[in-house]
Design a protein around this motif. Structure first.
Motif, PDB file in Angstrom:
ATOM      1  N   ARG A  46      23.322   8.550  -4.175  1.00 26.98           N
ATOM      2  CA  ARG A  46      22.131   9.012  -4.245  1.00 26.98           C
ATOM      3  C   ARG A  46      20.747   7.504  -3.804  1.00 26.98           C
ATOM      4  O   ARG A  46      20.144   7.492  -4.498  1.00 26.98           O
ATOM      5  CB  ARG A  46      21.655   9.698  -5.410  1.00 26.98           C
ATOM      6  N   VAL A 100      25.551  14.868   0.204  1.00 28.82           N
ATOM      7  CA  VAL A 100      25.009  15.182  -0.819  1.00 28.82           C
ATOM      8  C   VAL A 100      23.999  14.822  -1.858  1.00 28.82           C
ATOM      9  O   VAL A 100      22.630  14.675  -2.078  1.00 28.82           O
ATOM     10  CB  VAL A 100      25.864  16.227  -1.678  1.00 28.82           C
ATOM     11  N   SER A 131      20.615  13.803   0.059  1.00 36.71           N
ATOM     12  CA  SER A 131      19.952  14.622   0.246  1.00 36.71           C
ATOM     13  C   SER A 131      19.385  14.700  -1.251  1.00 36.71           C
ATOM     14  O   SER A 131      17.874  14.978  -1.205  1.00 36.71           O
ATOM     15  CB  SER A 131      20.583  16.006   0.790  1.00 36.71           C
ATOM     16  N   ILE A 132      19.757  13.726  -2.232  1.00 41.04           N
ATOM     17  CA  ILE A 132      18.954  14.639  -3.461  1.00 41.04           C
ATOM     18  C   ILE A 132      18.315  13.044  -3.428  1.00 41.04           C
ATOM     19  O   ILE A 132      17.126  13.443  -4.151  1.00 41.04           O
ATOM     20  CB  ILE A 132      20.220  14.830  -4.692  1.00 41.04           C
ATOM     21  N   ARG A 181      13.343  11.713  -0.660  1.00 39.51           N
ATOM     22  CA  ARG A 181      12.843  13.069  -1.213  1.00 39.51           C
ATOM     23  C   ARG A 181      11.708  13.381  -0.377  1.00 39.51           C
ATOM     24  O   ARG A 181      11.258  14.571  -0.727  1.00 39.51           O
ATOM     25  CB  ARG A 181      11.761  12.755  -2.914  1.00 39.51           C
ATOM     26  N   LEU A 209      23.586  21.957  -2.122  1.00 35.64           N
ATOM     27  CA  LEU A 209      22.025  21.176  -2.694  1.00 35.64           C
ATOM     28  C   LEU A 209      21.337  22.581  -3.434  1.00 35.64           C
ATOM     29  O   LEU A 209      21.154  22.932  -4.077  1.00 35.64           O
ATOM     30  CB  LEU A 209      21.646  20.734  -1.598  1.00 35.64           C
ATOM     31  N   GLU A 242      18.795  22.607  -5.721  1.00 35.11           N
ATOM     32  CA  GLU A 242      17.468  21.895  -4.922  1.00 35.11           C
ATOM     33  C   GLU A 242      16.656  23.268  -3.795  1.00 35.11           C
ATOM     34  O   GLU A 242      17.609  24.229  -3.716  1.00 35.11           O
ATOM     35  CB  GLU A 242      18.392  20.713  -3.940  1.00 35.11           C
TER      36      GLU A 242
END
Length: 326
Positions: free
Chosen positions: A114, A204, A207-208, A211, A229, A234
């Motif tokens: 992240r 994951v 992807s978080i 943005r 997600l 999400e």
């Protein structure tokens, strides 16, 4: 639109009983190395599947050579580091979920990935294309999907009737964990801990953190990432799954049915090797092939750059001819 292709590497002990052949254990690093060189560097081997077919990374390399898009390798959790520049997330390999929780380090992997996504979010990049290379990842992805209440990878409606060894391994993992199918639909992080793999957890987290637009390049693995997600809250409006037509047309798995249930759009690369002079390439059109190394997402980038699927198919032929001539 400025795009960056990420290849996330991982290993899992699922579906690998006994002694695992070195080429299988090292496939993630050899995939990464082949993208930048004529052949892998860690071991002197060709990028082929255990059945002798060209590994899908040859499609990714063909698209990369044509379109010239930037590639960043991410080590999500592998036995060895690749001999190419890469970002280290973890060296934690996924355990066999039939014996113990598969990914106790999932939290740290997601956290670091992240952070990487957040840093990339500060760059001019508008689109992140995330591919994966992890032998046995189809099994971990199916297990996570089952835990979240999806039915990817089986036409069976009963947990008592496994259709193949992979399904048997998944059912064994569920029995070990004392979990029923669909029981973790509201607890996706526990599904990752019990049944996931490091490439999935890294995807994951990326992807978080990032943005903007994300293209998840893969088959079952990226269905599982999308499902996690969504369960985490999400919105999938900024996501797309890019794969190949062989994945979409594989009758063994209801790919499109699950993407519809998830509410995520898809792209299926329309590559064709049916008239190839190489029987090994024709196999892509004759046998169901797992999506690997972000082949569908790489094709997406090349098509966006103005190259046709026929151009990419021809480049794959050229690369394979170079390989067999070495």
């Amino acid at each position: 639109m400025k795009s960056l292709f990420l290849l996330v590497l991982g290993n899992t002990e699922m579906n690998t009983p006994g002694t695992v052949p070195e080429p299988t254990k090292l496939k993630p690093v050899t995939d990464a190395e082949y993208l930048f060189h004529e052949k892998p560097l860690t071991i002197d081997t060709m990028p082929i599947t255990p059945e002798g077919y060209p590994a899908p990374v040859i499609i990714t390399k063909a698209a990369k050579e044509l379109a010239g898009f930037p590639v960043l390798v991410v080590r999500g959790g592998t036995y060895l580091a690749p001999l190419v520049p890469h970002i280290h997330i973890s060296n934690a390999v996924g355990r066999d979920p039939g014996k113990k929780p598969a990914l106790p380090e999932f939290g740290e992997i997601i956290k670091r990935a992240r952070l990487l996504g957040e840093e990339l979010n500060k760059s001019p990049i508008d689109e992140l294309v995330i591919g994966e290379s992890i032998p046995g990842g189809t099994g971990t992805a199916q297990a996570v999907l089952w835990a979240l209440g999806y039915s990817e990878g089986t036409n069976s409606t009963s947990q008592e009737t496994p259709q193949n060894p992979e399904e048997s391994a998944i059912l064994g993992a569920f029995k070990r964990a004392g979990i029923e199918r669909g029981e973790l639909r509201n607890n996706p992080l526990e599904a990752l801990r019990q049944f996931g793999d490091p490439a999935m957890a890294a995807a994951v987290g990326l992807s978080i953190g990032f943005r903007r637009r994300v293209v998840l390049a893969g088959g079952t693995q990226m269905l599982a990432v999308s499902a996690v997600l969504k369960a985490l809250g999400e919105s999938l409006d900024r996501f797309m799954i890019a794969t190949t037509k062989w994945t979409v047309n594989d009758r063994r798995a209801p790919f499109l049915g699950i993407t519809k249930e998830l509410g995520v759009i898809t792209y299926a690369a329309d590559l064709d090797f049916s008239k190839s002079e190489f029987s090994q390439l024709k196999s892509y059109c004759e046998e169901p092939m797992n999506e690997e190394a972000g082949a569908g997402g790489a094709t997406w980038l090349a098509v966006k750059a103005g190259f046709s699927p026929a151009d990419i198919s021809a480049k794959v032929e050229e690369l394979y001819e170079r390989l067999v001539g070495m």
